[in-house]
Design an enzyme around this catalytic site. Structure first.
Site, PDB file in Angstrom:
ATOM      1  N   ASN A   1       0.868  -1.189   0.000  1.00  0.00           N
ATOM      2  CA  ASN A   1       0.000   0.000   0.000  1.00  0.00           C
ATOM      3  C   ASN A   1       0.898   1.231   0.000  1.00  0.00           C
ATOM      4  OD1 ASN A   1      -1.824   2.039   0.498  1.00  0.00           O
ATOM      5  ND2 ASN A   1      -2.193   1.472   2.647  1.00  0.00           N
TER       6      ASN A   1
ATOM      7  N   HIS B   1      -9.479   0.778   4.754  1.00  0.00           N
ATOM      8  CA  HIS B   1      -8.207   0.965   5.471  1.00  0.00           C
ATOM      9  C   HIS B   1      -8.448   1.889   6.661  1.00  0.00           C
ATOM     10  CE1 HIS B   1      -4.110   2.276   6.319  1.00  0.00           C
ATOM     11  NE2 HIS B   1      -3.712   1.181   5.695  1.00  0.00           N
TER      12      HIS B   1
ATOM     13  N   GLU C   1      -5.320  -5.356  10.532  1.00  0.00           N
ATOM     14  CA  GLU C   1      -4.297  -4.332  10.748  1.00  0.00           C
ATOM     15  C   GLU C   1      -4.597  -3.580  12.044  1.00  0.00           C
ATOM     16  OE1 GLU C   1      -2.342  -3.055   6.865  1.00  0.00           O
ATOM     17  OE2 GLU C   1      -4.168  -1.877   7.022  1.00  0.00           O
TER      18      GLU C   1
ATOM     19  N   GLY D   1       2.315   2.134  10.653  1.00  0.00           N
ATOM     20  CA  GLY D   1       3.218   3.274  10.488  1.00  0.00           C
ATOM     21  C   GLY D   1       3.894   3.723  11.775  1.00  0.00           C
TER      22      GLY D   1
ATOM     23  N   SER E   1       3.449  -2.280  10.321  1.00  0.00           N
ATOM     24  CA  SER E   1       4.903  -2.245  10.476  1.00  0.00           C
ATOM     25  C   SER E   1       5.589  -3.573  10.150  1.00  0.00           C
ATOM     26  CB  SER E   1       5.273  -1.774  11.896  1.00  0.00           C
ATOM     27  OG  SER E   1       4.794  -0.454  12.107  1.00  0.00           O
TER      28      SER E   1
HETATM   29  C1  PEP Z   1      -0.688  -0.041   5.859  1.00  0.00           C
HETATM   30  O1  PEP Z   1      -0.635   1.038   5.311  1.00  0.00           O
HETATM   31  O2  PEP Z   1      -1.650  -0.782   5.642  1.00  0.00           O
HETATM   32  C2  PEP Z   1       0.403  -0.450   6.760  1.00  0.00           C
HETATM   33  C3  PEP Z   1       0.319  -1.621   7.334  1.00  0.00           C
HETATM   34  O3  PEP Z   1       1.428   0.434   6.924  1.00  0.00           O
HETATM   35  P1  PEP Z   1       2.849   0.138   7.640  1.00  0.00           P
HETATM   36  O4  PEP Z   1       3.370  -1.147   7.071  1.00  0.00           O
HETATM   37  O5  PEP Z   1       3.693   1.309   7.296  1.00  0.00           O
HETATM   38  O6  PEP Z   1       2.582   0.024   9.110  1.00  0.00           O
END
Ligand code: PEP
Length: 261
Positions: A9, A95, A167, A173, A213
């Site tokens: 993403n 999301h 998630e 992030g 992450s």
């Molecule tokens: C995301 O944007 O779905 C995500 C998991 O971001 P990150 O890997 O940066 O935590």
């Protein structure tokens, strides 16, 4: 066995030149990888050109959002047929950044899933709890609600290709990853719920990705968990070396798992 998926993403990063450069590098670095579905989800402005670059490659294209009407006076929105015409196969729906900043709810997620599947796209439906909800002991209740409401009114045949991404919002992030145990607990719960809502076969076949992450150095411990079928990757998908490292590790772990079975 469920073939894993690694989806990148890109969020609101990469103008068209940067997008083409990154796509080219990922194509080169991942050209001979098998055993894993690879998806990249660039910003809407990049989709058409990136789609062209991905033709006849082992990488699929995804959008980061869609609207539920096919056309009309909806300034700024992009419809499923428009996305489909760029060569997309997938679309991320719900999301946590869309839920947090753009008012998306389980109800809009539900409408978008219907529109996406009706229009021939595969939704990657995102669910996950905030830090406050986790600390209040509400993780299971929240995620259960998001899955149940997001998929309300559909039958299992309609949802056969759907992908779910768990998630935890506090891990996106932030550099904080859920421990493999924390992630596995929620993934197992989602699978049990899918069995209750649909069927055992549906639950066993459904791909549930983890996001938050994920990096080259933690994908292996996450992928060892029974119910984790790949990852939705934000930050680490913005560079070809980290993204393709994650893809290659996933492919190798899947190969080992297959040999054991
Ligand atoms: C995301 O944007 O779905 C995500 C998991 O971001 P990150 O890997 O940066 O935590």
């Amino acid at each position: 066995m469920r073939t894993p998926i690694i989806a990148g993403n890109w969020k609101m990063y990469k103008d068209i030149n940067e997008a083409l450069e990154l796509t080219n590098s990922i194509k080169r670095d991942a050209y001979n990888v098998d055993n894993v579905g690879i998806v990249i989800c660039p910003p809407a402005t990049d989709l058409s050109d990136v789609g062209e670059m991905l033709m006849e490659s082992n990488i699929d294209l995804g959008a980061q959002n869609c609207y539920w009407e096919n056309e009309g006076a909806f300034t700024g929105e992009v419809s499923v047929p428009m996305i489909k015409s760029t060569g997309c196969k997938y679309v991320i729906i719900g999301h946590s950044e869309r839920r947090k900043y753009f008012g998306e709810t389980d109800e809009t997620v539900n409408k978008k899933i219907k529109a996406a599947i009706d229009g021939g796209l595969i939704p990657i439906m995102c669910v996950g709890e905030t830090l406050g909800q986790r600390e209040a002991g509400k993780t299971i209740e929240v995620v259960k609600g998001q899955v149940t409401e997001g998929l309300k009114g559909f039958d299992e045949n309609f949802l056969k290709d759907l992908v779910i991404a768990y998630e935890p919002v506090w891990a996106i992030g932030t550099g904080k990853t859920a421990t493999p145990d924390q992630a596995q607990e929620v993934h197992a719960m989602i699978r049990t719920l899918l069995e209750k809502l649909f069927s055992k076969t549906f639950a066993e076949e459904k791909r549930v990705l983890y996001g938050g992450s994920v990096k080259p150095d933690n994908i292996n411990v996450l992928m060892e968990e029974k119910d984790i079928d790949g990852g939705l990757i934000g930050g680490a998908s913005l560079k070809s070396d980290s993204f393709t490292d994650i893809i290659k590790t996933t492919s190798e772990l899947y190969r080992v798992k297959q040999e054991k079975n």
